[in-house]
Write a protein that holds these residues in place. Sequence first.
Motif, short mmCIF file in Angstrom:
data_model
loop_
_atom_site.label_atom_id
_atom_site.label_comp_id
_atom_site.label_asym_id
_atom_site.label_seq_id
_atom_site.Cartn_x
_atom_site.Cartn_y
_atom_site.Cartn_z
N MET A 105 -2.80 8.80 4.34
CA MET A 105 -2.62 9.06 2.92
C MET A 105 -1.15 9.31 2.62
O MET A 105 -0.45 10.01 3.35
CB MET A 105 -3.46 10.25 2.47
CG MET A 105 -3.38 10.51 0.97
SD MET A 105 -4.63 11.69 0.40
CE MET A 105 -6.10 10.67 0.45
N ARG B 163 -7.45 10.52 -8.49
CA ARG B 163 -7.23 10.92 -9.87
C ARG B 163 -8.02 12.19 -10.14
O ARG B 163 -9.19 12.28 -9.79
CB ARG B 163 -7.69 9.83 -10.84
CG ARG B 163 -7.00 8.49 -10.66
CD ARG B 163 -5.54 8.57 -11.03
NE ARG B 163 -4.96 7.24 -11.12
CZ ARG B 163 -3.66 7.01 -11.11
NH1 ARG B 163 -2.81 8.01 -11.01
NH2 ARG B 163 -3.20 5.77 -11.20
N ILE C 224 2.47 2.86 -4.87
CA ILE C 224 2.90 4.26 -4.72
C ILE C 224 4.41 4.39 -4.87
O ILE C 224 4.91 5.42 -5.36
CB ILE C 224 2.41 4.84 -3.37
CG1 ILE C 224 2.50 6.37 -3.36
CG2 ILE C 224 3.16 4.25 -2.20
CD1 ILE C 224 1.54 7.06 -4.28
N SER D 173 -2.10 10.25 -4.91
CA SER D 173 -1.94 9.77 -3.54
C SER D 173 -2.76 8.51 -3.33
O SER D 173 -3.79 8.30 -3.98
CB SER D 173 -2.38 10.84 -2.54
OG SER D 173 -1.64 12.02 -2.70
N THR D 174 -2.32 7.68 -2.41
CA THR D 174 -3.07 6.47 -2.08
C THR D 174 -3.24 6.38 -0.57
O THR D 174 -2.44 6.95 0.18
CB THR D 174 -2.38 5.21 -2.62
OG1 THR D 174 -3.23 4.07 -2.45
CG2 THR D 174 -1.06 4.95 -1.90
N LYS E 294 2.98 10.87 -3.75
CA LYS E 294 4.06 10.33 -4.57
C LYS E 294 5.41 10.91 -4.20
O LYS E 294 6.45 10.38 -4.58
CB LYS E 294 3.76 10.58 -6.05
CG LYS E 294 2.56 9.79 -6.56
CD LYS E 294 2.41 9.86 -8.06
CE LYS E 294 1.99 11.23 -8.53
NZ LYS E 294 1.70 11.25 -9.99
N LYS F 199 -7.18 0.39 -5.09
CA LYS F 199 -6.03 0.96 -4.39
C LYS F 199 -6.34 2.30 -3.73
O LYS F 199 -5.47 2.88 -3.11
CB LYS F 199 -4.86 1.13 -5.37
CG LYS F 199 -4.32 -0.20 -5.91
CD LYS F 199 -3.11 0.04 -6.78
CE LYS F 199 -2.47 -1.26 -7.23
NZ LYS F 199 -3.33 -2.03 -8.12
N GLU F 200 -7.53 2.81 -3.88
CA GLU F 200 -7.90 4.10 -3.32
C GLU F 200 -6.89 5.17 -3.74
O GLU F 200 -6.23 5.80 -2.93
CB GLU F 200 -8.02 4.04 -1.80
CG GLU F 200 -9.24 3.26 -1.34
CD GLU F 200 -9.45 3.32 0.16
OE1 GLU F 200 -10.52 3.80 0.58
OE2 GLU F 200 -8.56 2.89 0.91
N VAL F 201 -6.78 5.36 -5.05
CA VAL F 201 -5.84 6.32 -5.61
C VAL F 201 -6.63 7.52 -6.12
O VAL F 201 -7.63 7.37 -6.81
CB VAL F 201 -5.04 5.70 -6.78
CG1 VAL F 201 -4.08 6.71 -7.36
CG2 VAL F 201 -4.29 4.47 -6.29
N ARG G 226 -0.54 -1.61 -1.84
CA ARG G 226 -0.62 -0.15 -1.98
C ARG G 226 0.75 0.49 -1.86
O ARG G 226 1.06 1.45 -2.57
CB ARG G 226 -1.59 0.41 -0.94
CG ARG G 226 -3.00 -0.08 -1.20
CD ARG G 226 -4.01 0.52 -0.26
NE ARG G 226 -5.34 -0.01 -0.57
CZ ARG G 226 -6.46 0.42 -0.04
NH1 ARG G 226 -6.43 1.39 0.86
NH2 ARG G 226 -7.61 -0.11 -0.37
#
Length: 308
Positions: A251, A69, A215, A197-198, A254, A65-67, A211
């Motif tokens: 991008m 962290r 989010i 963020s994703t 949240k 998900k390209e999140v 995605r």
Amino acid sequence: MQLTQRQRRLCGSIAAAAAAGWFLLASTLISSSSSKDYDYIDGDLLRGGRHEFQDHRSLDLMPVKEVLRYRGFMKNARVSDGETEPRVWWKDISYGQKGLCGGAKCFFLSVTNPNNGYLISNAIDSKGRGFDEALKAYNYAMELESKYNIRHFSSAPPFETKTPWRFKHKLQGEYIPFYEGAESLIIQPSRTAPEGSTILRCYNDRVLYDRLGFIMRFMNQEAKQRLIGGLEDTISLVELEPRLVKDFQLMIGKDGQTYHLDLDRVEGGNPRRNERQFFAGCLENAIESVKKSMNENESTNENESSVN
């Protein structure tokens, strides 16, 4: 044991020299910091000349998900008063973090101010882009911000520098092969993206809706409404700046805020035909998906209210 006068003088000289040496070392550490209490060396925060704790922050880029962290965040890091000078950037990164790397760049958090960091690439990256392209991307971001009030992450102009010896030899893990053989680097000072963020892409519907669904689990109705506004603004922006369709990515935080990134992607020609096809209707569909989620939430709240 009795010491002669000459021996006493010799011992005194040695003690004075040792004291002077420690004083010089302590003075160097203290004077190099903008704070009277703190200094840093390679990601370790020092207080009173001793290691109080180490920086164990790390970053992960979830491939599905390209999140974003950030783990083990150093809450009491010293925040610098001004911008980091280009010549000392390599002192301001945490070499112990786990990488946040894309195909051509890695992002390093700042040790002194974790709200900022450095996007670092080889002088000629894997896509053949160099400093000219990096500078054009920065100027383009400034232009879009000035004309359309977009959000992005570049915080200062990029600069090119020879790869410091210390940077090469302090790298760990996946960073070592990433920068292997890099004689020069391009440094783009950047703001840190919000955690969680994703990256929204328009490759296909599965990626888009998966995605968005992820989010939106963290969003209230206000954040979703903000996201709709950001997507509508992006549609209008792309109509005026069609180059942004190329390798389109946006991008999403949240809180519903949207951010433009990797603007060097627009160099090198117009979007390919398949990119234009993928993008057509993508953000409109995303808006409808967010509206549907908002309506479902309202229906759920109404049902709960009627039960109570």
